[in-house]
Design a protein around this motif. Structure first.
Motif, PDB file in Angstrom:
ATOM      1  N   ILE A  51       0.834  -1.194   0.000  1.00  0.00           N
ATOM      2  CA  ILE A  51       0.000   0.000   0.000  1.00  0.00           C
ATOM      3  C   ILE A  51       0.871   1.247   0.000  1.00  0.00           C
ATOM      4  O   ILE A  51       1.962   1.263   0.580  1.00  0.00           O
ATOM      5  N   ASP A  92      -3.110   5.085  -2.772  1.00  0.00           N
ATOM      6  CA  ASP A  92      -4.180   4.096  -2.628  1.00  0.00           C
ATOM      7  C   ASP A  92      -5.367   4.631  -1.836  1.00  0.00           C
ATOM      8  O   ASP A  92      -5.227   5.500  -0.966  1.00  0.00           O
ATOM      9  N   THR A  96      -8.551   2.833   0.343  1.00  0.00           N
ATOM     10  CA  THR A  96      -8.987   1.555   0.902  1.00  0.00           C
ATOM     11  C   THR A  96     -10.483   1.553   1.163  1.00  0.00           C
ATOM     12  O   THR A  96     -11.083   2.587   1.461  1.00  0.00           O
ATOM     13  N   GLY A  99      -2.566   7.741   2.371  1.00  0.00           N
ATOM     14  CA  GLY A  99      -3.606   7.437   1.387  1.00  0.00           C
ATOM     15  C   GLY A  99      -4.959   7.959   1.849  1.00  0.00           C
ATOM     16  O   GLY A  99      -5.044   8.888   2.662  1.00  0.00           O
ATOM     17  N   THR A 115      -8.709   1.379  -4.507  1.00  0.00           N
ATOM     18  CA  THR A 115      -7.710   0.512  -5.117  1.00  0.00           C
ATOM     19  C   THR A 115      -7.544  -0.767  -4.302  1.00  0.00           C
ATOM     20  O   THR A 115      -7.102  -1.783  -4.828  1.00  0.00           O
ATOM     21  N   PHE A 116      -7.887  -0.717  -3.007  1.00  0.00           N
ATOM     22  CA  PHE A 116      -7.800  -1.872  -2.113  1.00  0.00           C
ATOM     23  C   PHE A 116      -9.195  -2.216  -1.603  1.00  0.00           C
ATOM     24  O   PHE A 116      -9.892  -1.343  -1.075  1.00  0.00           O
TER      25      PHE A 116
END
Length: 520
Positions: free
Chosen positions: A208, A212, A214, A238, A263-264
């Motif tokens: 990470i 990013d 989440t 992030g 992205t996660f």
């Protein structure tokens, strides 16, 4: 990162503060209700901290948070930590009786509660000896009598606040695990645990970085959700995506992904199955932002891994942690995945598989997992005997059974309480469940031990069917025979019970405790 990499006096709110230097104007929180930059989060955290101090909250006092995942959850949490308090993340799915127990057990003086959850508190409020102040989140009108609205509470409070001089070993969070065999167990973690856990798993395993975003199905009151969806993104600068919508509805999850472009994605295996069950999910919702998909909380069947990879092109990275450990200590690695395994031991932790005497079992044999690391809790609050059972010197007894292969990958066999013997041989419910899920009619499966007419424990399968299939005695027989042919005959389920839907936990994973046999 290790403990000695942190200063002796450390407050984990530094995780937030260090982003003000380079990222003050970057969006830190995305949600339906509002977006907040790092500067805005920091200012509101300081207002909360000053408002808490005005209420008389001192270092080591408990402040409970019972709220949906919203920006106020985050600022109430960090505000508590910044003044040296201990934030109690309470599950939104419990009963009034559970809340009464938790509030009394930790002696919380302040409760921050969402208006939709306040009725459960109101039922038991009068008998709480230690609770002095209730703050209402989400109240657009007048707050209930004897409470104050969050916005009114912090209005006018200073946006400047120095962090309390906490020790890195001072407790700063308290989470309660479900009490399937008694009252919930309170587990405390220290300021040091959060930067260490963020570095060991999200950074070093998943990669990470500050670019990013989440999104987690496990909400912030879970240590898993708190770690991966708040501390991890803030640790690297992030952004986190928070949702106040019910996580068990796959449409809510898919809509959030399409809207906020994470992205996660942190999910449970059942959650991935639910998403794929939405007709035309990949065509209807834009999932192109995702670069990492993670799963924890229950075993990930190989058939489900393959189906998700085929439909989305994305791997699911399975791992495992516990509330006691805070961090995930087992994980597959991007590009190095063994389907069906929970992964390898994460650097910074040590894992052993032992027998009932504490002796290491031969590689390939089923053993009880024990683990140690620097992010572990020390005890269960006010529960001496359960502490003795789980915390064994520097080792944590997880209550899970695993096997290890020659390459160091671990395979989940089931909970100690759920393992059963058929014909005198240990049988893993997970193995039977994985086999059942390969049948075209089966959507979900859970296998538990139930007594036969001779009071001998045998496997019983609870099944939810895919659309287009109908429950019948013939199908039950077919499923039993399917397992009998595909695996050792003694492992086959002896009975099949069809259900429209298997019971779920707040994160959407199958709630095994609800299906466990209870003697009458």
């Amino acid at each position: 990162m290790k403990i000695d990499d942190l200063p002796l006096h450390y407050n984990t709110v530094d995780t937030l503060e260090h982003n003000l230097v380079k990222r003050a104007n970057k969006v830190a929180i995305y949600s339906l209700e509002r977006e907040m930059t790092y500067r805005q989060v920091s200012m509101e955290v300081n207002q909360v901290g000053n408002a808490l101090k005005k209420l008389g909250v001192r270092m080591s006092d408990y402040v409970a948070i019972l709220s949906l995942d919203m920006a106020e959850w985050v600022t109430a949490f960090f505000g508590t930590l910044k003044v040296g308090g201990i934030a109690v993340g309470m599950s939104t799915t419990q009963t009034s009786k559970d809340y009464a127990y938790m509030l009394d057990d930790c002696r919380a003086r302040v409760l921050v509660v969402h208006e939709s959850l306040y009725p459960k508190i109101e039922e038991v409020r009068a008998e709480r000896k230690f609770l002095e102040h209730i703050i209402i989140v989400g109240s657009k009108g007048k707050a209930p009598s004897g409470t104050v609205a969050f916005e009114e509470w912090i209005n006018g409070a200073s946006t400047d606040l120095h962090a309390a001089p906490t020790h890195r070993d001072d407790f700063c969070t308290l989470n309660y695990t479900s009490g399937t065999t008694g009252p919930p167990k309170g587990i405390q973690h220290a300021h040091k645990d959060f930067p260490i856990s963020s570095d060991l798993y999200p950074v070093k395993v998943l990669g990470i970085n500050e670019n990013d975003r989440t999104f987690s199905i496990a909400r912030l009151f879970f240590t898993y959700g708190l770690g991966v969806n708040l501390f991890a993104p803030f640790h690297v600068g992030g952004s986190t995506i928070l949702s106040s919508q019910p996580p068990r509805n796959p449409a809510n999850v898919l809509e959030a992904i399409a809207r906020y472009k994470p992205t996660f994605l942190f999910n449970v295996p059942t959650g991935y199955a639910s998403m794929m069950a939405v007709e035309g999910f990949k065509e209807k919702y834009d999932l192109s932002s995702l670069r990492r998909c993670m799963a924890a909380g229950e075993a990930l069947p190989g058939a489900l891994w393959n189906a998700w990879k085929e439909k989305t092109g994305l791997e699911i990275i399975e791992g495992m942690g516990t509330t006691e450990a805070f961090a995930l200590f087992l994980s597959n690695y991007p590009g190095n995945i063994k389907i069906g395994s929970t992964g390898k031991c994460v650097e910074g932790f040590t894992v052993r598989l032992v027998d009932e005497s504490g002796v290491d079992v031969p590689r390939g044999d089923v053993g009880d997992m024990i683990v140690k690391g620097e992010t572990f809790a020390l005890f269960y609050l006010h529960q001496y005997h359960k502490t003795q059972n789980s915390f064994r010197g520097e080792w944590l007894f997880t209550g899970d059974k695993f096997t290890e292969d020659e390459d160091g990958f671990y395979y989940y066999s089931g909970r100690v309480d759920d393992m059963l013997k058929a014909g005198g041989i240990w049988v893993s419910p997970v193995e039977i469940e994985n086999m059942l899920r390969t049948h075209q009619a089966v959507y979900e499966a859970c296998v538990m031990g139930y007594p036969d007419k001779d009071q001998l424990i045998k496997p019983k399968a609870f099944i939810a069917l895919r659309p287009g299939h109908t429950a019948s005695d013939a199908l039950a027989t077919e499923l039993i025979e399917y397992c009998k042919v595909k695996m050792a005959a003694y492992k086959r389920p002896r009975w099949v019970e069809f259900m429209s839907e298997l019971p779920k936990t707040a994160t959407g994973k199958i709630q095994r405790s609800a299906l466990r046999y209870t003697p009458k």
